[in-house]
Design a protein around this motif. Structure first.
Motif, PDB file in Angstrom:
ATOM      1  N   TYR A 163     -32.223  -9.181 -84.678  1.00 11.48           N
ATOM      2  CA  TYR A 163     -32.049  -8.229 -85.782  1.00 11.48           C
ATOM      3  C   TYR A 163     -31.541  -8.935 -87.035  1.00 11.48           C
ATOM      4  O   TYR A 163     -31.492 -10.153 -87.071  1.00 11.48           O
ATOM      5  CB  TYR A 163     -31.108  -7.107 -85.341  1.00 11.48           C
ATOM      6  N   ASP A 164     -31.120  -8.170 -88.060  1.00 10.79           N
ATOM      7  CA  ASP A 164     -30.660  -8.816 -89.291  1.00 10.79           C
ATOM      8  C   ASP A 164     -29.321  -9.518 -89.037  1.00 10.79           C
ATOM      9  O   ASP A 164     -28.697  -9.330 -87.992  1.00 10.79           O
ATOM     10  CB  ASP A 164     -30.587  -7.822 -90.457  1.00 10.79           C
ATOM     11  N   SER A 165     -28.891 -10.333 -89.971  1.00 15.61           N
ATOM     12  CA  SER A 165     -27.740 -11.189 -89.705  1.00 15.61           C
ATOM     13  C   SER A 165     -26.426 -10.645 -90.274  1.00 15.61           C
ATOM     14  O   SER A 165     -25.429 -11.352 -90.303  1.00 15.61           O
ATOM     15  CB  SER A 165     -28.018 -12.598 -90.221  1.00 15.61           C
ATOM     16  N   LEU A 166     -26.420  -9.368 -90.715  1.00 19.06           N
ATOM     17  CA  LEU A 166     -25.172  -8.778 -91.227  1.00 19.06           C
ATOM     18  C   LEU A 166     -24.178  -8.592 -90.082  1.00 19.06           C
ATOM     19  O   LEU A 166     -24.473  -7.911 -89.113  1.00 19.06           O
ATOM     20  CB  LEU A 166     -25.481  -7.423 -91.878  1.00 19.06           C
ATOM     21  N   ILE A 167     -23.000  -9.225 -90.205  1.00 16.20           N
ATOM     22  CA  ILE A 167     -21.996  -9.010 -89.149  1.00 16.20           C
ATOM     23  C   ILE A 167     -20.816  -8.183 -89.626  1.00 16.20           C
ATOM     24  O   ILE A 167     -19.996  -7.736 -88.826  1.00 16.20           O
ATOM     25  CB  ILE A 167     -21.491 -10.324 -88.502  1.00 16.20           C
ATOM     26  N   GLY A 168     -20.726  -7.998 -90.925  1.00 18.97           N
ATOM     27  CA  GLY A 168     -19.632  -7.168 -91.404  1.00 18.97           C
ATOM     28  C   GLY A 168     -19.635  -7.077 -92.918  1.00 18.97           C
ATOM     29  O   GLY A 168     -20.289  -7.863 -93.601  1.00 18.97           O
ATOM     30  N   LYS A 169     -18.914  -6.070 -93.407  1.00 20.01           N
ATOM     31  CA  LYS A 169     -18.796  -5.887 -94.849  1.00 20.01           C
ATOM     32  C   LYS A 169     -17.313  -5.837 -95.186  1.00 20.01           C
ATOM     33  O   LYS A 169     -16.563  -5.108 -94.543  1.00 20.01           O
ATOM     34  CB  LYS A 169     -19.462  -4.572 -95.270  1.00 20.01           C
ATOM     35  N   LEU A 170     -16.941  -6.642 -96.162  1.00 18.07           N
ATOM     36  CA  LEU A 170     -15.565  -6.612 -96.646  1.00 18.07           C
ATOM     37  C   LEU A 170     -15.567  -5.798 -97.932  1.00 18.07           C
ATOM     38  O   LEU A 170     -16.290  -6.128 -98.877  1.00 18.07           O
ATOM     39  CB  LEU A 170     -15.077  -8.041 -96.906  1.00 18.07           C
ATOM     40  N   ILE A 171     -14.796  -4.716 -97.935  1.00 19.72           N
ATOM     41  CA  ILE A 171     -14.758  -3.834 -99.103  1.00 19.72           C
ATOM     42  C   ILE A 171     -13.325  -3.817 -99.629  1.00 19.72           C
ATOM     43  O   ILE A 171     -12.386  -3.508 -98.893  1.00 19.72           O
ATOM     44  CB  ILE A 171     -15.206  -2.397 -98.743  1.00 19.72           C
TER      45      ILE A 171
END
Ligand code: ADP
Length: 447
Positions: A380-388
């Protein structure tokens, strides 16, 4: 209100939706591939159904399996997240035919916005400013040259069925147009099975600014301000901010009101994003996304509104919980997309995360489904997290982001964290002085 929502997605967004459903007291079902059996959202859901092997076409894109999972578990609504089936009009229609609510707009609205020529025509009719260009599809060389001369060089030839930045060709003079038209058409035909292309003015140094909208499906529409997503690599967003460092309040209110009115006129239901290129004080519509976006979190940070709660409310017929005059923008927010990728080459880096430690403290949010010991599947895509990160103003937000990046630890795989540590210390970024080409130029210069 719904009794049970089925989440037809994976990764951080599946967890994001699960959290919202729980807060609303709604039961949750998740569907997953065999590769995601140990995912966080699968562990936290009330029920889970394995719908197939790892490849998306056999699992997350398998409409029959997902509908069957709804029937078996008695789910009365489906949240598609983003990607996969989120903008698949047929999926929305099939669910409707099974009396299951699709948490999103109607199949017809998805269809209109999925065809770029039709979307642009609709936007224009609704009073949204568009990029000057051909009125519809262009097939003939002579016509292409005439239109290009009329709008002035450079021009860009784009596929009507395009997506992900594919099927676009820039032409700087008359000779270019002939080859650009041919290559764009054959590329579009091969990639999308539809070779319709159109021509528009090519903007040299625009920013990407998008407006978050919501419609109640019954003639009301609101906007929740804009996001600046100009920091991109290969048309993939890397860093997003709200509000845009380039807009003042008057411009924000003006474009926001245009979008809110358009959504109301359309009778649109649910969340959507109207994307613009912005140059020299002018907005130019490029497309509308008829779904929740990855970067919705920064809008949540500055408005205090939970966009997924709102989507669920609207889809269940409960209308919008807020009126335009109640929307307040507070402070500044930035999102960094943390991908499991080499920070220089952006080659995906799947594998096991041996250690995962997230930053905390005031104004910090991390949306991620991974944990220490989690194995990132290669499918799948390589997004492992978002820092907001949220601060009372942009300076506070940047300082907080800098220290949050220092605290963030991901061991075992390569990530894009070093890129963000570089960006947060850059003078142009500090000044908010960047356009859609800035990041690629910066990467080339620092190679
Ligand atoms: P896609 O759906 O493939 O992402 P878009 O229409 O959203 O296609 O365009 C993707 C990107 O291509 C934009 O963010 C911008 O960088 C570039 N682009 C598209 N149209 C133009 C234009 N008229 N002038 C300059 N750049 C453009």
């Amino acid at each position: 209100m719904f009794q049970k929502i089925l989440i037809a997605n994976r990764g951080e967004i599946a967890l994001r939706i699960l959290r919202a459903a729980k807060e609303l007291g709604i039961k949750t079902v998740v569907v997953h591939s065999t590769a995601d059996a140990n995912a966080m959202h699968v562990r936290l859901a009330d029920e889970s159904v394995c719908i197939g092997p790892p490849p998306s076409r056999d699992s997350y894109l398998n409409i029959h399996q997902i509908v069957a999972a709804c029937e078996i578990t008695g789910a009365d609504a489906v949240h598609p997240g983003y990607g996969f089936l989120a903008e698949n009009a047929k999926f929305a229609d099939i669910l409707a035919a099974h009396n299951i609510t699709f948490i999103g707009p109607s199949g017809d609205h998805i269809r209109i916005m999925g065809d770029k020529i039709e979307a642009k025509r609709t936007a224009k009719r609704l009073g949204i400013p568009v990029v000057p260009g051909s009125d519809g599809a262009v097939t003939d060389e002579k016509e292409a040259k005439r239109i290009a001369a009329e709008i002035g060089y450079p021009v860009i030839i784009k596929a009507s069925a395009g997506g992900g930045g594919r099927g676009m060709k820039v032409a700087r003079n008359e000779e270019d147009v002939v080859t650009a038209l041919q290559t764009a058409r054959s590329e579009a035909g091969a990639a999308f099975g539809d070779d319709a292309v159109y021509i528009e003015k090519y903007l040299e140094k625009p920013r990407h600014i998008e407006v978050q909208i919501f419609g109640d499906g019954a003639g009301a529409g609101i906007h929740l301000g804009e996001r600046d997503c100009s920091l991109q690599r290969r048309h993939q967003k890397v860093w997003e901010e709200a509000n845009s460092p380039a807009l003042n309040e008057e411009e924000r209110n003006r474009i926001g009101a245009i979008c809110a009115n358009a959504v109301a006129d359309l009778g649109y239901s649910g969340a959507g994003t109207i994307e613009f290129l912005y140059e020299d004080g002018e907005f130019y519509f490029i497309e509308m996304n008829t779904r929740l976006q990855v970067e919705h979190t920064i809008t949540e940070a500055i408005t205090g509104i939970d966009l997924v709660h709102e989507q669920i409310r609207v889809a269940s017929g409960g209308g919008l919980s807020i009126k335009q005059e109640d929307v307040r923008f507070q402070g500044h927010a930035i999102e960094c997309r943390i991908n499991a990728e080499d920070p220089r080459t952006f080659v995906p880096s799947p594998g096991t995360i041996t250690h995962f430690h997230t930053p905390g403290g005031l104004g910090i949010r991390v949306d991620s489904g991974v944990y220490s010991g989690y194995k990132i599947p290669p499918y799948y895509d390589s997004l492992i997290g978002k820092l907001i990160v949220h601060g009372r103003n942009r300076v506070e937000c940047m300082m907080r982001l800098r220290r949050a990046l220092d605290e963030f630890v991901v061991d075992g795989v390569k990530t894009t964290l070093p890129l963000f540590r570089d960006l947060v210390g850059n003078i142009d970024i500090a000044n908010g002085d960047y356009d859609i080409h800035w990041l690629e130029k910066h990467l080339a210069e620092t190679e």
